[in-house]
Design a protein around this motif. Sequence first.
Motif, mmCIF file in Angstrom:
data_model
loop_
_atom_site.group_PDB
_atom_site.id
_atom_site.type_symbol
_atom_site.label_atom_id
_atom_site.label_comp_id
_atom_site.label_asym_id
_atom_site.label_seq_id
_atom_site.Cartn_x
_atom_site.Cartn_y
_atom_site.Cartn_z
ATOM 1 N N LEU A 1 13.141 30.312 -36.258
ATOM 2 C CA LEU A 1 12.865 30.798 -34.905
ATOM 3 C C LEU A 1 14.084 30.635 -34.001
ATOM 4 C CD1 LEU A 1 10.836 32.025 -32.941
ATOM 5 C CD2 LEU A 1 10.067 29.703 -32.417
ATOM 6 N N PHE A 2 14.782 29.509 -34.119
ATOM 7 C CA PHE A 2 15.983 29.292 -33.315
ATOM 8 C C PHE A 2 17.031 30.360 -33.621
ATOM 9 C CE2 PHE A 2 20.221 27.596 -32.673
ATOM 10 C CZ PHE A 2 20.159 27.213 -31.344
ATOM 11 N N THR A 3 17.262 30.616 -34.896
ATOM 12 C CA THR A 3 18.255 31.614 -35.292
ATOM 13 C C THR A 3 17.866 33.005 -34.798
ATOM 14 O OG1 THR A 3 18.766 30.313 -37.248
ATOM 15 C CG2 THR A 3 19.505 32.589 -37.263
ATOM 16 N N TYR A 4 16.588 33.310 -34.854
ATOM 17 C CA TYR A 4 16.102 34.618 -34.422
ATOM 18 C C TYR A 4 16.260 34.809 -32.911
ATOM 19 C CZ TYR A 4 12.903 38.492 -33.566
ATOM 20 O OH TYR A 4 12.353 39.681 -33.144
ATOM 21 N N THR A 5 15.952 33.764 -32.134
ATOM 22 C CA THR A 5 15.946 33.925 -30.682
ATOM 23 C C THR A 5 17.212 33.452 -29.988
ATOM 24 O OG1 THR A 5 14.807 31.810 -30.448
ATOM 25 C CG2 THR A 5 13.439 33.777 -30.486
ATOM 26 N N HIS A 6 17.985 32.562 -30.636
ATOM 27 C CA HIS A 6 19.143 31.966 -29.979
ATOM 28 C C HIS A 6 20.371 31.913 -30.890
ATOM 29 C CE1 HIS A 6 16.632 30.882 -26.667
ATOM 30 N NE2 HIS A 6 15.958 29.980 -27.317
ATOM 31 N N SER A 7 20.640 32.976 -31.600
ATOM 32 C CA SER A 7 21.750 32.955 -32.560
ATOM 33 C C SER A 7 23.099 32.678 -31.896
ATOM 34 C CB SER A 7 21.806 34.274 -33.331
ATOM 35 O OG SER A 7 22.004 35.357 -32.433
ATOM 36 N N TRP A 8 23.225 32.925 -30.615
ATOM 37 C CA TRP A 8 24.488 32.722 -29.895
ATOM 38 C C TRP A 8 24.627 31.308 -29.323
ATOM 39 C CZ3 TRP A 8 20.243 35.313 -28.302
ATOM 40 C CH2 TRP A 8 19.599 34.827 -27.191
ATOM 41 N N VAL A 9 23.578 30.504 -29.381
ATOM 42 C CA VAL A 9 23.583 29.175 -28.774
ATOM 43 C C VAL A 9 24.156 28.148 -29.747
ATOM 44 C CG1 VAL A 9 22.138 27.333 -27.840
ATOM 45 C CG2 VAL A 9 21.622 29.717 -27.298
ATOM 46 N N ASN A 10 25.065 27.319 -29.271
ATOM 47 C CA ASN A 10 25.603 26.212 -30.061
ATOM 48 C C ASN A 10 24.657 25.028 -29.880
ATOM 49 O OD1 ASN A 10 26.950 23.893 -30.941
ATOM 50 N ND2 ASN A 10 28.947 24.789 -30.487
ATOM 51 N N ILE A 11 23.803 24.812 -30.866
ATOM 52 C CA ILE A 11 22.771 23.785 -30.766
ATOM 53 C C ILE A 11 23.377 22.393 -30.603
ATOM 54 C CG2 ILE A 11 22.512 23.550 -33.261
ATOM 55 C CD1 ILE A 11 19.643 23.280 -30.727
ATOM 56 N N ASP A 12 24.505 22.128 -31.226
ATOM 57 C CA ASP A 12 25.122 20.804 -31.129
ATOM 58 C C ASP A 12 25.626 20.509 -29.724
ATOM 59 O OD1 ASP A 12 24.649 19.986 -33.764
ATOM 60 O OD2 ASP A 12 26.400 21.093 -34.471
ATOM 61 N N SER A 13 26.160 21.505 -29.041
ATOM 62 C CA SER A 13 26.628 21.243 -27.681
ATOM 63 C C SER A 13 25.469 21.128 -26.704
ATOM 64 C CB SER A 13 27.616 22.315 -27.220
ATOM 65 O OG SER A 13 26.971 23.554 -27.059
ATOM 66 N N LEU A 14 24.382 21.846 -26.968
ATOM 67 C CA LEU A 14 23.225 21.804 -26.083
ATOM 68 C C LEU A 14 22.368 20.568 -26.308
ATOM 69 C CD1 LEU A 14 21.493 23.363 -23.960
ATOM 70 C CD2 LEU A 14 20.265 24.340 -25.900
ATOM 71 N N MET A 15 22.138 20.211 -27.566
ATOM 72 C CA MET A 15 21.183 19.158 -27.903
ATOM 73 C C MET A 15 21.803 17.987 -28.661
ATOM 74 S SD MET A 15 18.343 20.258 -26.627
ATOM 75 C CE MET A 15 17.171 19.165 -27.380
ATOM 76 N N GLY A 16 23.110 17.891 -28.676
ATOM 77 C CA GLY A 16 23.790 16.849 -29.441
ATOM 78 C C GLY A 16 23.357 15.435 -29.099
ATOM 79 N N GLU A 17 23.004 15.193 -27.854
ATOM 80 C CA GLU A 17 22.574 13.849 -27.436
ATOM 81 C C GLU A 17 21.140 13.553 -27.852
ATOM 82 O OE1 GLU A 17 24.545 11.461 -26.090
ATOM 83 O OE2 GLU A 17 26.116 12.931 -26.542
ATOM 84 N N CYS A 18 20.470 14.543 -28.457
ATOM 85 C CA CYS A 18 19.065 14.373 -28.852
ATOM 86 C C CYS A 18 18.890 14.312 -30.365
ATOM 87 C CB CYS A 18 18.237 15.526 -28.288
ATOM 88 S SG CYS A 18 18.207 15.568 -26.485
ATOM 89 N N ILE A 19 19.994 14.238 -31.119
ATOM 90 C CA ILE A 19 19.883 14.165 -32.583
ATOM 91 C C ILE A 19 19.300 12.806 -32.963
ATOM 92 C CG2 ILE A 19 21.138 14.116 -34.762
ATOM 93 C CD1 ILE A 19 23.153 16.049 -33.555
#
Length: 128
Positions: A103-121
């Motif tokens: 779902l993430f890839t389908y809706t947010h393929s341009w988003v860098n998940i590590d920069s957005l959510m890196g503090e939540c790993i």
Amino acid sequence: MLGGPQRLAAPSTTRLVKSRAKVILEPGHSPLDWARLTTSGKNLRGVDSMGPITMEEVKKHKSDDDCWTVIYGKVYNLTPYLKFHPGGKKELMRVAGRDGTKLFTYTHSWVNIDSLMGECIVGYLVPS
């Protein structure tokens, strides 16, 4: 010639796009507020240390106040981000306790998940 083929309307080539309802974020929950929070030093992971995590463990975290998901093999605690998500909490809850990569890839393929959510790993997905 009146009524000739060149005067007929061309078939529509446009797609019908399902309109999305607008989500109004609470005051203090803008993308800039999220950026400030992620650089504040506050523990957004909700755990003391990162480690290997099984899918069975991820499945236990699927509520509004304890929401984890897997994206690209990394386990994220989405709980602190729920009120900041521009699409609303409901959209994030679709992947609560599940692998949300597709779902993430389908809706947010341009988003860098590590920069957005890196503090939540929380950790990395491992086989059971």
